[in-house]
Design a protein around this motif. Structure first.
Motif, PDB file in Angstrom:
ATOM      1  N   ALA A  49       0.814  -1.214   0.000  1.00 48.84           N
ATOM      2  CA  ALA A  49       0.000   0.000   0.000  1.00 48.84           C
ATOM      3  C   ALA A  49       0.852   1.270   0.000  1.00 48.84           C
ATOM      4  O   ALA A  49       0.314   2.379  -0.054  1.00 48.84           O
ATOM      5  CB  ALA A  49      -0.935   0.000   1.204  1.00 48.84           C
ATOM      6  N   GLY A  50       2.184   1.103   0.086  1.00 44.78           N
ATOM      7  CA  GLY A  50       3.073   2.259   0.033  1.00 44.78           C
ATOM      8  C   GLY A  50       3.632   2.705   1.358  1.00 44.78           C
ATOM      9  O   GLY A  50       4.300   3.748   1.441  1.00 44.78           O
ATOM     10  N   GLY A  51       3.370   1.942   2.426  1.00 44.29           N
ATOM     11  CA  GLY A  51       3.853   2.314   3.749  1.00 44.29           C
ATOM     12  C   GLY A  51       5.220   1.741   4.072  1.00 44.29           C
ATOM     13  O   GLY A  51       5.745   0.901   3.339  1.00 44.29           O
ATOM     14  N   LYS A  52       5.788   2.196   5.162  1.00 45.92           N
ATOM     15  CA  LYS A  52       7.070   1.713   5.655  1.00 45.92           C
ATOM     16  C   LYS A  52       6.839   0.863   6.899  1.00 45.92           C
ATOM     17  O   LYS A  52       6.130   1.268   7.815  1.00 45.92           O
ATOM     18  CB  LYS A  52       7.993   2.888   6.005  1.00 45.92           C
ATOM     19  CG  LYS A  52       8.203   3.894   4.894  1.00 45.92           C
ATOM     20  CD  LYS A  52       8.992   3.305   3.732  1.00 45.92           C
ATOM     21  CE  LYS A  52       9.303   4.388   2.696  1.00 45.92           C
ATOM     22  NZ  LYS A  52      10.038   3.842   1.531  1.00 45.92           N
ATOM     23  N   VAL A  53       7.432  -0.296   6.920  1.00 45.83           N
ATOM     24  CA  VAL A  53       7.355  -1.174   8.092  1.00 45.83           C
ATOM     25  C   VAL A  53       8.569  -0.906   8.972  1.00 45.83           C
ATOM     26  O   VAL A  53       9.701  -0.843   8.484  1.00 45.83           O
ATOM     27  CB  VAL A  53       7.300  -2.658   7.675  1.00 45.83           C
ATOM     28  CG1 VAL A  53       7.376  -3.561   8.894  1.00 45.83           C
ATOM     29  CG2 VAL A  53       6.011  -2.919   6.893  1.00 45.83           C
TER      30      VAL A  53
END
Length: 285
Positions: A49-53
């Motif tokens: 979705a384009g997020g950073k973990v």
């Protein structure tokens, strides 16, 4: 302009749902989870979705959490919204909790949010904007049998957040406490009883019955976590159904069950105060 969200406990439940909703709405999200490898499906959904973990154990010492926030801030240059969502619970009669259980729960539910909030405040202050969100529950207002330790941590989180709100509002920083009812997440499925279990003396008592109710309710909660995440998001950013509440409320109660329990608590407090009025006023010099 897209905001930068740092959300703890994003490996499942409300944290994951909120992270995905914020991403879908065009914001930047740093999704913190204790073990991204163990939560591989959640981590992948965030990244797709384009997020950073971001790997983070919120029970770590103050210095480690401060450094973690420095690292996280470097990703997008800032953190605009801190959502202290990570938490844990242990249920049982108060006399059964071990020192380890008490310490570990407070490290996750109270100390972690405190340290993370301390770490993001200088940046928010310098920009004169930001939002601190503390995810609590109706257990942060109402104590029930077997929940003394959990309630103690959530009461503490709410006390911290309430005082904090009066310190930082003049810097343009908002504070929001979210008091959740029963939502259909894995919270009850992951419920842990105290190591000592239920002593024989408590069998058949209110505490024993409460544990049975929790077990029976797992997977049958009436609350929709997707709707809870949507309402939280709306109040935080000032959009949609919850948008008009942005900056106008300190506590956001979500769930009819939570509303009923907290309303009853407030009414009982008011009744106690009225009953004791003469005694209360009798103590002045």
């Amino acid at each position: 302009m897209a905001s930068v969200w740092f959300i703890t406990g994003a490996s499942n439940g409300l944290g994951l749902t909120l992270a995905l909703h914020a991403l879908k709405s065009g914001h930047n999200v740093i999704a913190a989870m204790r073990n991204p490898t163990r939560s591989a499906d959640a981590a992948k959904s965030i990244e797709v979705a384009g997020g950073k973990v971001f790997q983070l154990d919120v029970s770590r010492p103050q210095g480690e959490l401060s450094k973690a926030i420095e690292t996280a801030e470097a990703i997008y240059g800032r953190i605009d919204v801190l959502v202290n969502n990570a938490g844990c619970s242990v249920f049982g009669p108060a006399e059964t909790f071990s020192e380890r259980e008490i310490t570990e729960l407070f490290q996750t539910n109270v100390f972690g949010p405190f340290y993370l909030t301390q770490a993001v405040l200088p940046g928010m202050r310098s920009r004169r904007s930001g939002t601190i969100v503390s995810v609590s529950s109706n257990g942060g207002q109402v104590g029930t049998p077997t929940c003394s330790l959990y309630a103690a941590s959530k009461f503490s989180l709410e006390g911290f957040s309430e005082a904090l709100s009066k310190e930082i509002s003049e810097f343009g920083i908002s504070t929001l406490i979210v008091e959740l009812g029963a939502f259909r997440t894995n919270f009850l499925h992951a419920m842990k009883a105290s190591e000592k279990g239920i002593p024989k003396a408590y069998q058949g008592t209110a505490a024993d019955q409460a544990l049975d109710r929790f077990k029976a309710a797992a997977g049958k909660q009436i609350g929709d976590p997707t709707k809870a995440a949507e309402r939280m998001f709306e109040v935080i950013v000032g959009e949609g159904q919850g948008g008009p509440l942005k900056g106008k409320i300190l506590r956001l109660v979500l769930g009819k069950d939570a509303h009923a329990r907290i309303t009853a608590k407030i009414e009982q407090q008011q009744s106690d105060m009225e009953a004791a009025r003469e005694v209360t006023f009798s103590t002045d010099l």
